[in-house]
Scaffold this active site. Structure first.
Site, PDB file in Angstrom:
ATOM      1  CG  ASP A 191      -2.077   1.036   0.998  1.00  0.00           C
ATOM      2  OD1 ASP A 191      -2.421   1.318  -0.164  1.00  0.00           O
ATOM      3  OD2 ASP A 191      -2.573   1.569   1.993  1.00  0.00           O
ATOM      4  CG  ASP A 195      -0.928   5.932   4.017  1.00  0.00           C
ATOM      5  OD1 ASP A 195      -0.269   6.360   3.054  1.00  0.00           O
ATOM      6  OD2 ASP A 195      -1.759   5.012   3.939  1.00  0.00           O
ATOM      7  NE  ARG A 242      -2.403   7.628  -2.677  1.00  0.00           N
ATOM      8  CZ  ARG A 242      -3.062   6.670  -2.027  1.00  0.00           C
ATOM      9  NH1 ARG A 242      -2.473   6.063  -0.994  1.00  0.00           N
ATOM     10  NH2 ARG A 242      -4.269   6.312  -2.368  1.00  0.00           N
TER      11      ARG A 242
END
Length: 668
Positions: A191, A195, A242
């Protein structure tokens, strides 16, 4: 430059259980002339810091420095972990910890979390600290965390490029505050790599490497617009998207980042650099984009200001609209030139061998007393721990036990007189050892820019036992640099654990004062480029003795006082250079003292050596070599070192021992 809060953000306030003590102490130390955090943390011999916070600053900058700052595990114990069980234990503990990760730690089961609770610093020791196959996870409400100098890698599940079946991030945080992520390497995870989720606030992400991944660094997953984040000097290489994506950030400040070697899979939308999403206000400054599709873009509802960046072979969107915000309204910073960013970031991002090897503890900002900071050091300490002591007078005794080696005590004032450790115990109340203001039993201890004092008032007391030590050492490889030792009788004792054990002590650029036997003991001791003051006791015949060595008979090296200056307020011809001390009548303690290339005052007696407790000074090993000044002479009562022997009575000869110790060559 130090980053102190200049503006309170809307809705901000003190965090539970935290105070502004650290900020107040830091501000006070700056007013009193202490080094800035960046200067204090800069490794010795390292290149000059770039940017206002410095490559190796011990203090966070940017948003993580605001609203009381981010101190991590400061104030807690220092521990070194080498396995998963220990990392789990200390990272999840209720109390603060500085957790040093030494070597590679394999997390099992694959992809599982290491929960990190509030008030923690997790730092890799050198550039080899790794967390493999697992995630550092900060749950909602976690506050005040520093994660530095780690490699976190390899929780990627083959075939899950989009991260749809696993959530094995390198670091994940939800609704946290005050977090500094610095000098880490994130690669090949499941993933995301990093984050920063939900309503996290006061975050700084600096000097990290994001590599070999699809979704590198995401911020948001919330409808609220609260997050304030600084992102600087990071290297995104071999990543697809990202880099970062910032959704609904109140303020996102990106500067001096390097984006290069973007994954080129032909995706027209989801291959991009920086994205200001939702209602984010983003400012990008002096970054460098090379071979990047959509280097920076913004939603219609977001704002993005870009200035000073360099773009090489970029395509797609280069969005700029809205006023965003002015980062300088919140904190100070200095931009590196965009052209310098590739070289700077590739060299200094990611884990550094100079980080994590010197743990910095601050007194009183993090620890209320010097002893509390010493107590925080683990037994068997195998990495340097620097205890930075702010200017002030600390009236307390300090003991560094043999179990806590590799310490540095460092005053942070402009002058050694700014930081004083003092007590007033005489030997009558606890013996000679018990009187010492500071005792160092550990090996490899250094003290710099400090004053050690025993201010027991002899004149105000009539006691049997007026010895009052400012310092006693028994450890080996002890260094005092730019230090002062204040007292009267027995000011400085350099000793060893027992008679036939040799300990070595080196003093330079220091000051020692006293009257009776005020430099004494059996350690091999070199005093270089220093001032020794022989204090008057008001006598017209005998005011005291500078040295009282008790050197072991088989040790050829006792005291060497070289390239120094003796001064005195005593009348002429009233002070001795020394006398031979035989503790408890020990016949194998045969004093060795050499005054070399040192200026002597008129206060020194023409026959400067004398007997002690029935032992003749003539049986000791007392010599002079090229002493000068009004107190120097060559007579039958003043043995001179033969010129032929001078070559083997140098600083290097005294200190080398079996291990080649050479602190005199290490100029700090």
């Amino acid at each position: 430059m130090t980053h102190l809060r200049s503006k309170r953000l809307p809705g901000s306030g003190p965090r539970p259980g935290r105070t502004l003590v650290a900020v107040v102490a830091l501000a006070a130390s700056l007013v009193l002339g202490a080094l800035t955090p960046a200067e204090a943390a800069e490794p010795e011999g390292a290149p000059a810091a770039s940017g206002s916070h410095g490559k190796w600053s011990a203090e966070p900058h940017g948003f993580a420095s605001l609203d009381g700052g981010t101190t991590g595990g400061a104030g807690g114990k220092v521990v070194t972990v080498t396995d998963r069980a220990a990392l789990l234990k200390y990272a999840a503990a209720e109390e603060p910890y500085v957790i040093r990760v030494a070597g590679s730690i394999d997390v099992e089961p694959f992809g599982s979390d290491i929960t990190v609770t509030s008030n923690k610093t997790i730092i890799g020791v050198g550039d080899t600290g790794e967390i493999v196959h697992g995630e550092l996870h900060l749950n909602p409400g976690t506050s005040n965390v520093i994660i530095r100098n780690l490699t976190i890698r390899d929780s990627y599940v083959e075939g899950d490029w989009d991260g749809k079946t696993t959530d094995f991030d390198a670091i994940q945080m939800d609704s946290v505050d005050h977090v500094w992520i610095d000098h880490n390497r994130f690669t090949h995870m499941g993933d995301g790599l990093l984050d920063v989720r939900k309503d996290s606030q006061y975050i700084t992400v600096s000097y990290n490497q994001f590599t070999q991944h699809n979704k590198a660094f995401g911020i948001g997953w919330t409808a609220d617009v609260k997050t304030q984040i600084t992102i600087d000097h990071n290297w995104f290489s071999g990543t697809k998207q990202r880099n970062p994506s910032a959704d609904n950030c109140a303020y996102a400040h990106l500067y001096n980042n390097y984006l290069s070697a973007q994954v080129a899979d032909g995706d027209p939308v989801w291959t991009y650099g920086n994205w200001s999403r939702g209602k984010t206000k983003m400012v990008i400054e002096n970054s460098y984009y090379k071979d990047v599709q959509h280097p920076y873009q913004a939603d219609a509802t977001a704002e993005l200001v870009e200035r000073g960046s360099i773009l090489r072979n970029t395509t797609g969107r280069h969005d700029e609209w809205g006023a965003a915000f002015d980062p300088r309204e919140f904190y100070d910073y200095r931009l590196d030139p965009a052209a310098a960013v590739p070289a700077l970031v590739t060299r200094f991002s990611g884990p550094q061998r100079n980080l994590g090897t010197d743990t910095v503890l601050n007194v009183p900002a993090d620890y209320p007393t010097v002893q509390a900071a010493v107590d925080a050091v683990p037994d068997g300490n195998d990495g340097t721990v620097t205890i930075r002591i702010a200017p002030g007078t600390y009236r307390a005794k300090v003991f560094i036990p043999a179990t806590k080696p590799n310490l540095v005590l460092r005053g942070t004032g402009r002058d050694r007189s700014d930081t004083v450790i003092v007590h007033d115990t005489p030997a009558a109340y606890g013996g000679s050892t018990g009187s010492a203001t500071v005792r160092i039993a550990a090996n490899d201890v250094t003290a710099r820019n400090l004053t050690f004092s025993n201010d027991f008032d002899e004149a105000a007391h009539e006691l049997n036992g007026e010895q009052a030590l400012a310092m006693k050492t028994t450890g080996d490889r002890i260094v005092f640099e730019d230090t002062a030792f204040l007292g009267n009788q027995d000011t400085l004792m350099t000793d060893s654990p027992k008679l036939d054990v040799i300990s070595r002590v080196y003093l330079r650029d220091s000051y020692i004062e006293g009257d009776v036997d005020f430099i004494y003991g059996r350690a091999t001791t070199v005093i270089e480029h220093s001032v020794i003051k022989a204090l008057s006791r008001g006598s017209t015949t005998n005011n005291g003795y500078i040295t009282a060595a008790s050197t072991w008979k088989d040790n050829p090296y006792g005291f060497l006082i070289t390239k120094s200056k003796v001064v005195s307020d005593a009348p002429a011809a009233t002070f001795h250079l020394g006398r031979p001390w035989h503790p408890g009548g020990e016949p194998n303690a045969i004093a060795q003292v050499l005054f070399r290339d040192t200026e002597l005052p008129a206060a020194i007696k023409s026959s400067p050596w004398t007997d002690m407790s029935g032992f003749s000074w003539k049986d000791a090993r007392f010599t002079e070599y090229r002493t000068y000044g009004p107190g120097a002479a060559v007579t039958a009562d003043r043995p001179q070192l033969p010129a032929a022997d001078a070559a083997t009575r140098t600083v290097a000869d005294y200190l080398a021992g079996q291990d080649g110790w050479a602190p005199h060559t290490d100029r700090r």
